[in-house]
Design a protein around this motif. Structure first.
Motif, PDB file in Angstrom:
ATOM      1  N   GLY A  38       0.795  -1.318   0.084  1.00 34.31           N
ATOM      2  CA  GLY A  38       0.109   0.085   0.033  1.00 34.31           C
ATOM      3  C   GLY A  38       0.581   1.324   0.055  1.00 34.31           C
ATOM      4  N   LEU A  39       0.118   2.418   0.167  1.00 36.42           N
ATOM      5  CA  LEU A  39       0.998   3.757   0.080  1.00 36.42           C
ATOM      6  C   LEU A  39       1.891   3.937   1.145  1.00 36.42           C
ATOM      7  CD1 LEU A  39      -1.851   5.989  -1.604  1.00 36.42           C
ATOM      8  CD2 LEU A  39       0.116   4.633  -2.932  1.00 36.42           C
ATOM      9  N   PHE A  40       1.262   3.314   2.251  1.00 42.34           N
ATOM     10  CA  PHE A  40       2.152   3.719   3.400  1.00 42.34           C
ATOM     11  C   PHE A  40       3.484   2.986   3.382  1.00 42.34           C
ATOM     12  CE2 PHE A  40      -1.378   5.566   5.984  1.00 42.34           C
ATOM     13  CZ  PHE A  40      -0.639   6.244   7.110  1.00 42.34           C
ATOM     14  N   GLU A  41       3.440   1.707   2.772  1.00 38.72           N
ATOM     15  CA  GLU A  41       4.752   0.946   2.662  1.00 38.72           C
ATOM     16  C   GLU A  41       5.622   1.586   1.661  1.00 38.72           C
ATOM     17  OE1 GLU A  41       4.857  -3.369   3.165  1.00 38.72           O
ATOM     18  OE2 GLU A  41       2.380  -3.174   2.901  1.00 38.72           O
ATOM     19  N   LEU A  42       5.128   2.072   0.307  1.00 39.60           N
ATOM     20  CA  LEU A  42       5.817   2.779  -0.466  1.00 39.60           C
ATOM     21  C   LEU A  42       6.214   4.047   0.047  1.00 39.60           C
ATOM     22  CD1 LEU A  42       3.248   2.598  -3.862  1.00 39.60           C
ATOM     23  CD2 LEU A  42       5.338   1.141  -3.223  1.00 39.60           C
ATOM     24  N   ALA A  43       5.844   4.773   0.742  1.00 42.48           N
ATOM     25  CA  ALA A  43       6.277   5.936   1.493  1.00 42.48           C
ATOM     26  C   ALA A  43       7.140   5.775   2.841  1.00 42.48           C
ATOM     27  CB  ALA A  43       5.220   6.928   2.046  1.00 42.48           C
ATOM     28  N   ASP A  44       7.566   4.393   3.046  1.00 42.21           N
ATOM     29  CA  ASP A  44       8.343   3.995   4.287  1.00 42.21           C
ATOM     30  C   ASP A  44       9.693   4.615   4.151  1.00 42.21           C
ATOM     31  OD1 ASP A  44       9.075   2.963   6.600  1.00 42.21           O
ATOM     32  OD2 ASP A  44       9.811   1.263   5.659  1.00 42.21           O
ATOM     33  N   GLU A  45      10.339   5.364   5.156  1.00 45.42           N
ATOM     34  CA  GLU A  45      11.251   6.381   5.297  1.00 45.42           C
ATOM     35  C   GLU A  45      11.167   7.785   4.386  1.00 45.42           C
ATOM     36  OE1 GLU A  45      13.425   5.813   7.396  1.00 45.42           O
ATOM     37  OE2 GLU A  45      12.859   3.887   8.052  1.00 45.42           O
ATOM     38  N   GLY A  46       9.875   7.835   3.986  1.00 43.11           N
ATOM     39  CA  GLY A  46       9.708   9.304   2.939  1.00 43.11           C
ATOM     40  C   GLY A  46       8.505   9.946   3.548  1.00 43.11           C
ATOM     41  N   THR A  47       7.670  10.289   2.786  1.00 45.00           N
ATOM     42  CA  THR A  47       6.686  11.374   2.953  1.00 45.00           C
ATOM     43  C   THR A  47       5.582  10.768   2.245  1.00 45.00           C
ATOM     44  OG1 THR A  47       8.248  13.061   3.075  1.00 45.00           O
ATOM     45  CG2 THR A  47       5.742  13.666   3.014  1.00 45.00           C
TER      46      THR A  47
END
Length: 467
Positions: free
Chosen positions: A222-231
């Protein structure tokens, strides 16, 4: 620099001393405030825990002496919450002791450069000057440079930020700038909260495992995992349904997600930037938005000003968009004639910078010359503007208001410009024997633009005299 530890003062002042920078020190906060009063320095670095006055009190009194002074607080007891609280009160930065010298030099250099850039922006005369650019954003207004300074201050520390502002004011660009300034290693991921179907929310945002539902033939992040260590940028958070707000709150609060169809939670490290054009406190009162989610997202709030609040930026933005679209369309467009610029300045811009961008893009497509004129602009600008004082020479005079009103309803003024454009289109079609492609090339516009002008002037079903 103010610190009751003399050894720390000696070490840090030596680390920061270089050509062009004068470092003054005080081991007593009262003596430090006297120095601030006398010297009016560009930057103050102060310890947080000191006898008689703490760093926050020094910060408050320094801001009263000169609000333009940047203040960095140092403490051995660093937390994100206290850092953000200090920045809310006006601190430029908040560093953990023992301070890494390389980091301190970088932050000090950045703040001094930003202060000089703000001064240049105020004094800049050339529209194209680099002094009016910040992380790709263009502005010379005090409102925008205050926003830029706030972004720079919170970037190293924030966990969540809420950007408020009207539609088209550039909230997404501010979010991208904040992401770049934060220095996080991960991606910048966007979730349009108004576009996600409620039934697919969990799958899109948290991901799913194979077999979780019909059609789930493989694992999906999901989008939360794609944004891990990011925003993760939550665009138009005010449009999110109440039923999904609780699920989002848990993920933001716990920094943990569970894929649909899985029982195992996954830890993530995601910074959250939310944006909305809605009044969320009012939405809370109307039972349309969760109060706990609002407070979790609004650890720091940033207000994006409307274009009407920063009208001094309009010439800069016009120039920028003209350059961009002239390159995109392969045209040579030098700028905007005075009467058209006056029209742009008098328009209210309800759609803000986005509407201005579209208007200049339209004008660059339509113009047949090397400068944008009134007839090239979208018709809604003519209908929605106060045309008082505009006449054919582009001169503004209050004594001509009634004359300008008559001009709008006659064959003079703006109507004469439209008549000239119609005549040019007829001539181009005539010498091209009705071939629209050749006529468009002769006018220096695209075929679609020519068809638009033919329809606008009632020529699309009218025989053209051939020469």
């Amino acid at each position: 620099m103010i610190d009751d530890n003399a050894r720390s003062l000696e070490l840090l002042s030596a680390a920061l001393s270089r050509e062009g920078i004068h470092v003054h020190t005080a081991s007593d906060p009262e003596a430090g405030l006297t120095l601030i009063q006398d010297l009016r320095p560009r930057l103050v670095i102060t310890d947080l825990v000191m006898p008689r006055l703490n760093g926050l009190q020094v910060l408050e009194r320094a801001m009263k002496i000169d609000p333009a002074i940047d203040v960095i607080l140092m403490t051995a007891h660093y937390t994100t919450e206290t850092a953000v609280e200090a920045i809310r009160k006006g601190a430029a930065d908040y560093l953990e002791k023992p301070v890494k010298l390389a980091l301190l030099r970088q932050r000090v250099s950045s703040l001094l450069d930003a202060a000089q850039q703000r001064q240049r922006a105020v004094k800049a005369d050339a529209y194209g000057s680099d002094a009016v650019r910040f992380e790709g954003l263009i502005a010379r207004s005090p409102q925008m440079w205050e926003v830029f300074a706030r972004l720079q201050r919170i970037a190293p520390h924030y966990r969540s930020v809420l950007i408020n502002g009207p539609t088209g004011s550039g909230k997404d660009l501010l979010a991208q700038a904040l992401h770049r300034l934060s220095g996080v290693k991960g991606k910048y991921v966007v979730l349009n909260c108004s576009a996600v179907v409620e039934t697919l929310f969990e799958s899109e945002v948290f991901g799913h495992v194979r077999g979780a539902f019909t059609g789930a033939d493989r694992d999906k992040a999901g989008l939360f995992e794609l944004a891990d260590e990011g925003t993760l940028f939550l665009d138009e958070i005010g449009d999110m349904p109440l039923s999904t707000q609780a699920k989002l709150l848990r993920a933001v609060q716990n920094q943990e997600i569970t894929r649909v169809g899985s029982l195992a939670g996954r830890k993530v490290n995601v910074r959250i930037i939310a944006a909305t054009h809605k009044n969320l406190p009012q939405a809370i009162r109307d039972k349309l938005f969760r109060e706990d989610l609002y407070y979790r997202l609004s650890m720091v709030e940033i207000a994006a000003p409307s274009l009407g609040e920063r009208k001094e930026d309009l010439p800069l933005l016009v120039r920028h968009f003209v350059q961009r679209f002239s390159e995109e369309y392969g045209k040579t467009i030098d700028g905007v004639v005075p009467r058209a610029m006056l029209l742009l300045e008098r328009y209210s811009w309800p759609g803000n910078v986005r509407e201005l961008e579209h208007a200049i893009g339209h004008a660059c497509m339509m113009t047949t010359g090397n400068r944008i004129d009134v007839q090239d602009l979208p018709e809604r600008l003519l209908e929605g503007s106060d045309l008082g004082g505009i006449h054919r020479n582009g001169v503004s005079d209050t004594s001509t208001t009634r004359l300008a009103a008559r001009m709008a309803d006659s064959d003079d003024g703006l109507s004469e410009l439209a008549a000239q454009e119609r005549e040019l289109v007829i001539r181009a079609l005539a010498v091209s024997h009705g071939n629209q492609s050749r006529a468009a090339r002769r006018l220096g516009i695209g075929r679609d633009a020519l068809r638009y002008k033919m329809k606008k002037h009632g020529l699309d079903h009218q025989p053209i005299p051939l020469t």
